[in-house]
Structure formats: structure tokens, C-alpha cells
Design a protein around this motif. Structure first.
Motif, PDB file in Angstrom:
ATOM      1  N   ASP A  98       1.013  -0.891   0.025  1.00  0.00           N
ATOM      2  CA  ASP A  98       0.094   0.267   0.056  1.00  0.00           C
ATOM      3  C   ASP A  98       0.733   1.232   0.284  1.00  0.00           C
ATOM      4  O   ASP A  98       0.301   1.889  -0.807  1.00  0.00           O
ATOM      5  CB  ASP A  98      -1.107   0.240   1.516  1.00  0.00           C
ATOM      6  CG  ASP A  98      -2.385  -1.360   1.104  1.00  0.00           C
ATOM      7  OD1 ASP A  98      -2.771  -1.492  -0.081  1.00  0.00           O
ATOM      8  OD2 ASP A  98      -2.561  -1.718   1.818  1.00  0.00           O
ATOM      9  N   ALA A  99       1.970   1.363   1.065  1.00  0.00           N
ATOM     10  CA  ALA A  99       2.862   2.228   0.766  1.00  0.00           C
ATOM     11  C   ALA A  99       3.265   2.518  -0.171  1.00  0.00           C
ATOM     12  O   ALA A  99       3.339   3.685  -0.753  1.00  0.00           O
ATOM     13  CB  ALA A  99       4.144   2.383   1.999  1.00  0.00           C
ATOM     14  N   TYR A 100       3.702   1.811  -0.494  1.00  0.00           N
ATOM     15  CA  TYR A 100       4.408   1.829  -2.235  1.00  0.00           C
ATOM     16  C   TYR A 100       3.508   1.970  -3.769  1.00  0.00           C
ATOM     17  O   TYR A 100       4.155   2.882  -4.004  1.00  0.00           O
ATOM     18  CB  TYR A 100       4.882   0.250  -3.296  1.00  0.00           C
ATOM     19  CG  TYR A 100       5.407   0.407  -4.174  1.00  0.00           C
ATOM     20  CD1 TYR A 100       6.433   0.980  -4.738  1.00  0.00           C
ATOM     21  CD2 TYR A 100       4.184  -0.114  -5.397  1.00  0.00           C
ATOM     22  CE1 TYR A 100       7.231   0.271  -6.024  1.00  0.00           C
ATOM     23  CE2 TYR A 100       4.959   0.361  -6.633  1.00  0.00           C
ATOM     24  CZ  TYR A 100       6.054   0.502  -7.305  1.00  0.00           C
ATOM     25  OH  TYR A 100       6.199   0.777  -8.615  1.00  0.00           O
ATOM     26  N   HIS A 101       3.039   2.007  -3.264  1.00  0.00           N
ATOM     27  CA  HIS A 101       1.320   2.532  -4.316  1.00  0.00           C
ATOM     28  C   HIS A 101       1.131   3.815  -3.821  1.00  0.00           C
ATOM     29  O   HIS A 101       0.463   4.646  -5.097  1.00  0.00           O
ATOM     30  CB  HIS A 101       0.148   1.480  -4.528  1.00  0.00           C
ATOM     31  CG  HIS A 101       0.395   0.546  -5.836  1.00  0.00           C
ATOM     32  ND1 HIS A 101       0.491   0.286  -7.060  1.00  0.00           N
ATOM     33  CD2 HIS A 101       1.119  -1.425  -5.558  1.00  0.00           C
ATOM     34  CE1 HIS A 101       1.257  -0.933  -7.444  1.00  0.00           C
ATOM     35  NE2 HIS A 101       1.359  -1.489  -6.572  1.00  0.00           N
ATOM     36  N   GLU A 102       1.189   4.021  -3.224  1.00  0.00           N
ATOM     37  CA  GLU A 102       0.394   5.401  -3.013  1.00  0.00           C
ATOM     38  C   GLU A 102       1.781   6.208  -3.321  1.00  0.00           C
ATOM     39  O   GLU A 102       1.090   7.271  -4.160  1.00  0.00           O
ATOM     40  CB  GLU A 102       0.803   5.973  -1.467  1.00  0.00           C
ATOM     41  CG  GLU A 102       0.007   7.011  -0.796  1.00  0.00           C
ATOM     42  CD  GLU A 102      -0.150   7.404   1.093  1.00  0.00           C
ATOM     43  OE1 GLU A 102       0.015   8.218   0.966  1.00  0.00           O
ATOM     44  OE2 GLU A 102      -0.803   6.154   1.251  1.00  0.00           O
ATOM     45  N   GLN A 103       3.057   6.307  -2.080  1.00  0.00           N
ATOM     46  CA  GLN A 103       3.784   6.902  -3.090  1.00  0.00           C
ATOM     47  C   GLN A 103       4.509   6.572  -4.677  1.00  0.00           C
ATOM     48  O   GLN A 103       4.753   7.869  -5.466  1.00  0.00           O
ATOM     49  CB  GLN A 103       5.413   6.559  -2.646  1.00  0.00           C
ATOM     50  CG  GLN A 103       5.493   6.673  -1.018  1.00  0.00           C
ATOM     51  CD  GLN A 103       5.028   8.735  -1.041  1.00  0.00           C
ATOM     52  OE1 GLN A 103       5.643   9.063  -2.038  1.00  0.00           O
ATOM     53  NE2 GLN A 103       4.545   9.035  -0.392  1.00  0.00           N
ATOM     54  N   SER A 104       4.112   5.550  -5.392  1.00  0.00           N
ATOM     55  CA  SER A 104       4.341   5.337  -6.260  1.00  0.00           C
ATOM     56  C   SER A 104       3.567   6.205  -7.364  1.00  0.00           C
ATOM     57  O   SER A 104       3.915   6.660  -8.044  1.00  0.00           O
ATOM     58  CB  SER A 104       4.234   3.786  -6.666  1.00  0.00           C
ATOM     59  OG  SER A 104       4.439   3.890  -8.318  1.00  0.00           O
ATOM     60  N   SER A 105       2.717   6.151  -6.945  1.00  0.00           N
ATOM     61  CA  SER A 105       1.713   7.144  -7.763  1.00  0.00           C
ATOM     62  C   SER A 105       1.452   8.566  -7.524  1.00  0.00           C
ATOM     63  O   SER A 105       1.700   9.187  -8.604  1.00  0.00           O
ATOM     64  CB  SER A 105       0.052   6.992  -7.242  1.00  0.00           C
ATOM     65  OG  SER A 105      -1.037   8.517  -8.110  1.00  0.00           O
TER      66      SER A 105
END
Length: 150
Positions: A98-105
Motif C-alpha cells: 500500500d505504501a509503495y503504491h501511494e508513493q508510486s502514484s
């Protein structure tokens, strides 16, 4: 004729492709591969940013006659991207999807806007203003990371 823009725009595509590999690994839960591929991306991306900051921007600022041109905005965006990359790297290390995808976005949005500015404005401007220096500029960017054997 468009040597600088072609060179840097191709680097954008290579960085994007490497980033996509790391993201695919995250989506598949392959955290070790994601860490490895994201590490490769970081090296490529940092190299690209370094080429712009150490070679292109100073020459473009000089050609424009000031240090307050478009490179100021680009450097600030580079700083922001570097912060996001550290956060993404930490999320991968924690296996935090989840943290990956938040920052990745967030990173993807900033990179997309940044690339558009460079590819539509900054790089063509560099091609025009620095046409006589294009070969030397590209050589200088290449030479940043090529250590010659003695």
C-alpha cells in the motif's frame, strides 16, 4: 539536429521501462526482484538527473544569461522526486504494498509532468540554443559515468 532532446528523451524511456519492471515485481509480490530492479532504476534515474544538473542546466543557464531560468524549476522537481524515491525504496524494503503504491502514484504523476516540460520545452530549447555544443554536451554527459582505464 535534435541531438540533446533525442539523447535525453531516450533516457526517459529507458528509466520508465526499468521502473515498470520494478513495479511489476511489486504487483507480483516478488519483493527481492523489486528491490533489485528498483535499485537499478535508482542508478539510471540518478545518472540522468546528474547529467542534467551537472552538464545541461549550467550550459543552458549560461546561454540564457542567468541562473534563474527553467533549470530552477527542474532542479526543484528533481529534489521532490528524490524524496519520493527514498520513500518508495523504504516501502519495498518493508514489503509494504500500500505504501509503495501511494508513493508510486505520486512519483508517476510528478515524473509525467516533469517529462512533458522537459520534452516539450526545455530539451527543444537546449537543442536550439546549444546546437553548436550538442556533441560536446552529450559527450560530457556520457563521460560522467565512464571511467577510463589507465
Amino acid at each position: 539536429m535534435y541531438k540533446i532532446s533525442t539523447y535525453l528523451d531516450q533516457e526517459h524511456r529507458r528509466c520508465d521501462a526499468q521502473y515498470a519492471m520494478a513495479e511489476s515485481d511489486v504487483n507480483l509480490g516478488k519483493w527481492d526482484a523489486a528491490r533489485k530492479n528498483f535499485g537499478i532504476f535508482i542508478g539510471m534515474f540518478e545518472g540522468h538527473l546528474d547529467k542534467e544538473e551537472r552538464v545541461l542546466f549550467p550550459r543552458l543557464d549560461h546561454a540564457l544569461g542567468n541562473g534563474y531560468g527553467p533549470s530552477v524549476v527542474m532542479r526543484e522537481e528533481h529534489r521532490q522526486m528524490r524524496i519520493m524515491i527514498v520513500q518508495i525504496e523504504a516501502a519495498i524494503a518493508r514489503h509494504d504494498y500500500d505504501a509503495y503504491h501511494e508513493q508510486s502514484s505520486n512519483l508517476r504523476a510528478l515524473v509525467r509532468q516533469h517529462h512533458l516540460k522537459e520534452e516539450r520545452l526545455l530539451h527543444p530549447q537546449a537543442d536550439f540554443l546549444l546546437i553548436k555544443q550538442a556533441d560536446a554536451i552529450i559527450a560530457a554527459m556520457e563521460n560522467l559515468y565512464h571511467v577510463k582505464a589507465a
